[in-house]
Design an enzyme around this catalytic site. Sequence first.
Site, PDB file in Angstrom:
ATOM      1  N   ASP A   1      -5.547 -30.768  -2.849  1.00  0.00           N
ATOM      2  CA  ASP A   1      -5.249 -32.206  -2.749  1.00  0.00           C
ATOM      3  C   ASP A   1      -4.681 -32.742  -4.065  1.00  0.00           C
ATOM      4  O   ASP A   1      -5.000 -32.230  -5.138  1.00  0.00           O
ATOM      5  CB  ASP A   1      -6.541 -32.962  -2.376  1.00  0.00           C
ATOM      6  CG  ASP A   1      -6.251 -34.355  -1.845  1.00  0.00           C
ATOM      7  OD1 ASP A   1      -5.084 -34.654  -1.510  1.00  0.00           O
ATOM      8  OD2 ASP A   1      -7.200 -35.157  -1.763  1.00  0.00           O
ATOM      9  N   GLY A   2      -3.859 -33.775  -3.952  1.00  0.00           N
ATOM     10  CA  GLY A   2      -3.367 -34.473  -5.140  1.00  0.00           C
ATOM     11  C   GLY A   2      -1.885 -34.321  -5.416  1.00  0.00           C
ATOM     12  O   GLY A   2      -1.408 -34.775  -6.466  1.00  0.00           O
TER      13      GLY A   2
ATOM     14  N   ASN B   1      -2.847 -35.206   9.008  1.00  0.00           N
ATOM     15  CA  ASN B   1      -1.615 -35.337   8.221  1.00  0.00           C
ATOM     16  C   ASN B   1      -0.377 -35.596   9.090  1.00  0.00           C
ATOM     17  O   ASN B   1       0.651 -36.054   8.591  1.00  0.00           O
ATOM     18  CB  ASN B   1      -1.375 -34.097   7.338  1.00  0.00           C
ATOM     19  CG  ASN B   1      -2.332 -33.972   6.176  1.00  0.00           C
ATOM     20  OD1 ASN B   1      -2.674 -32.870   5.745  1.00  0.00           O
ATOM     21  ND2 ASN B   1      -2.796 -35.103   5.631  1.00  0.00           N
TER      22      ASN B   1
HETATM   23  C1  IPE Z   1      -6.877 -32.992   3.008  1.00  0.00           C
HETATM   24  O1  IPE Z   1      -6.140 -33.807   2.162  1.00  0.00           O
HETATM   25  C2  IPE Z   1      -5.966 -32.141   3.815  1.00  0.00           C
HETATM   26  C3  IPE Z   1      -5.242 -31.114   3.066  1.00  0.00           C
HETATM   27  C4  IPE Z   1      -5.432 -30.807   1.832  1.00  0.00           C
HETATM   28  C5  IPE Z   1      -4.258 -30.395   3.810  1.00  0.00           C
HETATM   29  P1  IPE Z   1      -5.793 -35.310   2.561  1.00  0.00           P
HETATM   30  O2  IPE Z   1      -5.125 -35.916   1.395  1.00  0.00           O
HETATM   31  O3  IPE Z   1      -5.069 -35.341   3.842  1.00  0.00           O
HETATM   32  O4  IPE Z   1      -7.241 -35.901   2.795  1.00  0.00           O
HETATM   33  P2  IPE Z   1      -7.774 -37.400   2.765  1.00  0.00           P
HETATM   34  O5  IPE Z   1      -6.916 -38.181   3.716  1.00  0.00           O
HETATM   35  O6  IPE Z   1      -7.629 -37.900   1.370  1.00  0.00           O
HETATM   36  O7  IPE Z   1      -9.191 -37.309   3.174  1.00  0.00           O
HETATM   37  C1  IPE Z   2      -2.265 -32.584  -0.583  1.00  0.00           C
HETATM   38  O1  IPE Z   2      -1.741 -33.568  -1.392  1.00  0.00           O
HETATM   39  C2  IPE Z   2      -1.240 -31.976   0.337  1.00  0.00           C
HETATM   40  C3  IPE Z   2      -1.382 -32.359   1.742  1.00  0.00           C
HETATM   41  C4  IPE Z   2      -2.353 -33.047   2.243  1.00  0.00           C
HETATM   42  C5  IPE Z   2      -0.350 -31.917   2.647  1.00  0.00           C
HETATM   43  P1  IPE Z   2      -1.553 -35.059  -0.905  1.00  0.00           P
HETATM   44  O2  IPE Z   2      -0.211 -35.184  -0.293  1.00  0.00           O
HETATM   45  O3  IPE Z   2      -2.679 -35.470  -0.018  1.00  0.00           O
HETATM   46  O4  IPE Z   2      -1.624 -35.850  -2.262  1.00  0.00           O
HETATM   47  P2  IPE Z   2      -2.368 -37.215  -2.568  1.00  0.00           P
HETATM   48  O5  IPE Z   2      -3.779 -37.065  -2.102  1.00  0.00           O
HETATM   49  O6  IPE Z   2      -1.641 -38.284  -1.817  1.00  0.00           O
HETATM   50  O7  IPE Z   2      -2.272 -37.368  -4.039  1.00  0.00           O
HETATM   51 MG    MG Z   3      -4.495 -36.275  -0.396  1.00  0.00          MG
END
Ligand code: IPE
Ligand code: IPE
Ligand code: MG
Length: 243
Positions: A16-17, A64
Amino acid sequence: MINKNNIPSHVAIIMDGNGRWANQKGLLRAIGHQGGVEAVRDTVEGAAEIGVKYLTLYAFSTENWSRPKEEVDALMELLVQAINDETKTLNDNNIRLLAIGDIDALPEKCRNKLNETIHSTSENSRMTLILALSYSSKWEITRAFNLMLCDFKAGKLSGTIYPEIVDQYLTTAGIPDPDLLIRTSGEYRISNFLLWQIAYSELFFTETLWPDFRRQHLFEAIEDYQKRERRFGKTGDQINNSI
Ligand code: IPE
Ligand code: IPE
Ligand code: MG
């Protein structure tokens, strides 16, 4: 120092991030996802190097799909490209690829590429890399209930259901439960990931944003894991005296 005799057999990561990493740099979210691929590459290599047998990466959740279409399209495109670019490296490193999740929901191009690489790496034995794609735990558990119901009606399942039977109906059938679950980006939640399978996993949370994550971060998490006493409901004395 990592103790080579106590490497978690299965490590799962909620990557994440990516979006925040890009935002901080004034870049588009899609660039963050590209940065994430670099982190995947290094982490996969590091995991194989240290002797992890199964590495599960949460790459795209059921939830997602609700993101803006441009972001979903960019992620799917990136997935095809990354699998394409990495197939040779997977084979060179003797790594088998698997996928869990609603693979039928992925665009055809993605599905085909994924299946091609799953097939071409199927004999590899050093480590299994499992990509969770269009995955959510509630989707998986509901699917398992439905499959059990079908088998019950067909007379293939009878009597009482045990946890071991449930295991067989999950997309992770045959894969041991994660020993260690890592989540990056300073969020303290599970986000619908492997709810059944992480019943006794050790949890590790880090502030590092996924595109900055490298094998050293994985090794730090493993060192932390090795300091813990996994008691599985027993007392510390029982564990130490192997009663
Ligand atoms: C969790 O990340 C899903 C993946 C890493 C693929 P998200 O960014 O989608 O999760 P939430 O919405 O912050 O809980
Ligand atoms: C994780 O990073 C990747 C996926 C969930 C596909 P994010 O896209 O959720 O990044 P943040 O949480 O918005 O920073
Ligand atoms: Mg995220």
